[in-house]
Design a protein around this motif. Structure first.
Motif, PDB file in Angstrom:
ATOM      1  N   ASP A   4      -4.099  21.268  -5.764  1.00 14.77           N
ATOM      2  CA  ASP A   4      -2.765  21.455  -6.329  1.00 14.77           C
ATOM      3  C   ASP A   4      -1.999  22.518  -5.546  1.00 14.77           C
ATOM      4  O   ASP A   4      -0.821  22.345  -5.235  1.00 14.77           O
ATOM      5  CB  ASP A   4      -2.842  21.853  -7.799  1.00 14.77           C
ATOM      6  N   THR A   5      -2.650  23.611  -5.244  1.00 18.46           N
ATOM      7  CA  THR A   5      -2.008  24.691  -4.494  1.00 18.46           C
ATOM      8  C   THR A   5      -1.606  24.207  -3.103  1.00 18.46           C
ATOM      9  O   THR A   5      -0.509  24.498  -2.637  1.00 18.46           O
ATOM     10  CB  THR A   5      -2.941  25.912  -4.400  1.00 18.46           C
ATOM     11  N   ASP A   6      -2.490  23.477  -2.456  1.00 18.78           N
ATOM     12  CA  ASP A   6      -2.172  22.936  -1.131  1.00 18.78           C
ATOM     13  C   ASP A   6      -0.948  22.026  -1.199  1.00 18.78           C
ATOM     14  O   ASP A   6      -0.046  22.112  -0.360  1.00 18.78           O
ATOM     15  CB  ASP A   6      -3.353  22.149  -0.569  1.00 18.78           C
ATOM     16  N   ALA A   7      -0.910  21.165  -2.207  1.00 22.13           N
ATOM     17  CA  ALA A   7       0.215  20.234  -2.359  1.00 22.13           C
ATOM     18  C   ALA A   7       1.510  20.990  -2.648  1.00 22.13           C
ATOM     19  O   ALA A   7       2.576  20.635  -2.120  1.00 22.13           O
ATOM     20  CB  ALA A   7      -0.079  19.228  -3.467  1.00 22.13           C
ATOM     21  N   LEU A   8       1.427  22.028  -3.473  1.00 22.28           N
ATOM     22  CA  LEU A   8       2.615  22.824  -3.793  1.00 22.28           C
ATOM     23  C   LEU A   8       3.127  23.573  -2.563  1.00 22.28           C
ATOM     24  O   LEU A   8       4.336  23.632  -2.324  1.00 22.28           O
ATOM     25  CB  LEU A   8       2.316  23.802  -4.927  1.00 22.28           C
ATOM     26  N   ALA A   9       2.219  24.136  -1.789  1.00 21.51           N
ATOM     27  CA  ALA A   9       2.624  24.849  -0.576  1.00 21.51           C
ATOM     28  C   ALA A   9       3.260  23.889   0.430  1.00 21.51           C
ATOM     29  O   ALA A   9       4.273  24.218   1.056  1.00 21.51           O
ATOM     30  CB  ALA A   9       1.426  25.560   0.034  1.00 21.51           C
ATOM     31  N   LEU A  10       2.682  22.708   0.562  1.00 29.64           N
ATOM     32  CA  LEU A  10       3.256  21.694   1.447  1.00 29.64           C
ATOM     33  C   LEU A  10       4.661  21.323   0.990  1.00 29.64           C
ATOM     34  O   LEU A  10       5.596  21.254   1.800  1.00 29.64           O
ATOM     35  CB  LEU A  10       2.358  20.459   1.488  1.00 29.64           C
ATOM     36  N   ARG A  11       4.825  21.096  -0.313  1.00 26.86           N
ATOM     37  CA  ARG A  11       6.140  20.737  -0.870  1.00 26.86           C
ATOM     38  C   ARG A  11       7.149  21.853  -0.638  1.00 26.86           C
ATOM     39  O   ARG A  11       8.291  21.596  -0.248  1.00 26.86           O
ATOM     40  CB  ARG A  11       6.004  20.427  -2.366  1.00 26.86           C
ATOM     41  N   LEU A  12       6.735  23.100  -0.879  1.00 24.54           N
ATOM     42  CA  LEU A  12       7.646  24.224  -0.652  1.00 24.54           C
ATOM     43  C   LEU A  12       8.069  24.274   0.814  1.00 24.54           C
ATOM     44  O   LEU A  12       9.244  24.472   1.123  1.00 24.54           O
ATOM     45  CB  LEU A  12       6.988  25.538  -1.072  1.00 24.54           C
ATOM     46  N   GLY A  13       7.118  24.084   1.704  1.00 23.07           N
ATOM     47  CA  GLY A  13       7.452  24.076   3.127  1.00 23.07           C
ATOM     48  C   GLY A  13       8.451  22.987   3.480  1.00 23.07           C
ATOM     49  O   GLY A  13       9.398  23.217   4.239  1.00 23.07           O
ATOM     50  N   GLN A  14       8.260  21.805   2.923  1.00 20.79           N
ATOM     51  CA  GLN A  14       9.190  20.705   3.173  1.00 20.79           C
ATOM     52  C   GLN A  14      10.593  21.048   2.682  1.00 20.79           C
ATOM     53  O   GLN A  14      11.588  20.771   3.362  1.00 20.79           O
ATOM     54  CB  GLN A  14       8.684  19.425   2.500  1.00 20.79           C
ATOM     55  N   LEU A  15      10.666  21.652   1.505  1.00 23.65           N
ATOM     56  CA  LEU A  15      11.969  22.045   0.945  1.00 23.65           C
ATOM     57  C   LEU A  15      12.644  23.102   1.807  1.00 23.65           C
ATOM     58  O   LEU A  15      13.854  23.039   2.052  1.00 23.65           O
ATOM     59  CB  LEU A  15      11.800  22.552  -0.487  1.00 23.65           C
ATOM     60  N   LEU A  16      11.865  24.060   2.285  1.00 24.11           N
ATOM     61  CA  LEU A  16      12.441  25.110   3.123  1.00 24.11           C
ATOM     62  C   LEU A  16      12.903  24.558   4.469  1.00 24.11           C
ATOM     63  O   LEU A  16      13.996  24.898   4.933  1.00 24.11           O
ATOM     64  CB  LEU A  16      11.423  26.245   3.315  1.00 24.11           C
ATOM     65  N   VAL A  17      12.105  23.710   5.088  1.00 16.57           N
ATOM     66  CA  VAL A  17      12.494  23.124   6.371  1.00 16.57           C
ATOM     67  C   VAL A  17      13.781  22.317   6.215  1.00 16.57           C
ATOM     68  O   VAL A  17      14.690  22.410   7.049  1.00 16.57           O
ATOM     69  CB  VAL A  17      11.351  22.261   6.955  1.00 16.57           C
ATOM     70  N   ALA A  18      13.887  21.543   5.140  1.00 17.09           N
ATOM     71  CA  ALA A  18      15.090  20.736   4.902  1.00 17.09           C
ATOM     72  C   ALA A  18      16.338  21.610   4.752  1.00 17.09           C
ATOM     73  O   ALA A  18      17.443  21.168   5.074  1.00 17.09           O
ATOM     74  CB  ALA A  18      14.905  19.878   3.652  1.00 17.09           C
ATOM     75  N   ARG A  19      16.146  22.851   4.304  1.00 16.69           N
ATOM     76  CA  ARG A  19      17.258  23.783   4.101  1.00 16.69           C
ATOM     77  C   ARG A  19      17.351  24.819   5.219  1.00 16.69           C
ATOM     78  O   ARG A  19      18.123  25.763   5.121  1.00 16.69           O
ATOM     79  CB  ARG A  19      17.083  24.507   2.757  1.00 16.69           C
ATOM     80  N   GLN A  20      16.541  24.660   6.251  1.00 18.18           N
ATOM     81  CA  GLN A  20      16.441  25.641   7.337  1.00 18.18           C
ATOM     82  C   GLN A  20      16.169  27.031   6.774  1.00 18.18           C
ATOM     83  O   GLN A  20      16.735  28.033   7.221  1.00 18.18           O
ATOM     84  CB  GLN A  20      17.693  25.625   8.215  1.00 18.18           C
ATOM     85  N   GLY A  21      15.284  27.082   5.771  1.00 21.13           N
ATOM     86  CA  GLY A  21      14.970  28.333   5.097  1.00 21.13           C
ATOM     87  C   GLY A  21      13.664  28.937   5.577  1.00 21.13           C
ATOM     88  O   GLY A  21      12.854  28.281   6.252  1.00 21.13           O
TER      89      GLY A  21
END
Length: 166
Positions: A4-21
């Protein structure tokens, strides 16, 4: 839990990359587990800036600029300190657009009636075009020290994903 933690970290990374964050963290009770979860994701160098483990009050003050008065008045495990830590992360990490912080009582000792074992405060700061927005929330987790720490990481990651999608 780790999946779950791995999936959440991956999702957060995807969201940040999409926002150039960029993410930066400051941790007390989680002792680097939050930064570790982020950097366990392949490609995290595209969205993870840096992290601090500020376990002592002195480290919170020196490294993040948390006012000594705030630490004395409210204690390290408080809304005020979690917010000050988050603001300090953004102040000391100019590229970061999102700061996540943890400060709590993982146990097995150290709790009081007012601040029980398992209480963790989470600070969030976002660098937005309109300025910096800071807030904090708390949660009390059940279980032993390891369970509290790992649940805190999952909660912080999920909350960050929720914040970026709201």
């Amino acid at each position: 839990m780790q999946t779950d933690t791995d999936a959440l970290a991956l999702r957060l990374g995807q969201l940040l990359v999409a926002r150039q964050g960029w993410l930066a963290t400051a941790e007390s009770c989680t002792g680097g587990l939050l930064a570790g979860a982020a950097t366990a994701v392949a490609g995290s160098s595209a969205w993870f800036e840096q992290g601090w483990v500020t376990y002592s009050n002195g480290a919170k003050h020196v490294q993040l600029g948390v006012p000594k008065d705030t630490l004395v008045q409210f204690g390290a495990v408080s809304k005020e300190v979690a917010e000050a830590m988050a603001a300090g992360v953004l102040a000391h990490s100019p590229p970061a657009t999102l700061a996540l912080t943890t400060t709590g009582i993982a146990g097995p000792g150290g709790g009081t009636a007012h601040k029980p074992v398992g209480l963790v405060w989470f600070g969030f700061a976002q660098r937005l075009p309109s300025g910096i927005v800071v807030h904090a929330t708390s949660k009390v987790f059940e279980g032993d020290r390891s369970a509290v720490r790992h649940a805190s990481v999952a909660f912080a990651l999920q909350s960050a994903c929720d914040l970026l999608t709201s």
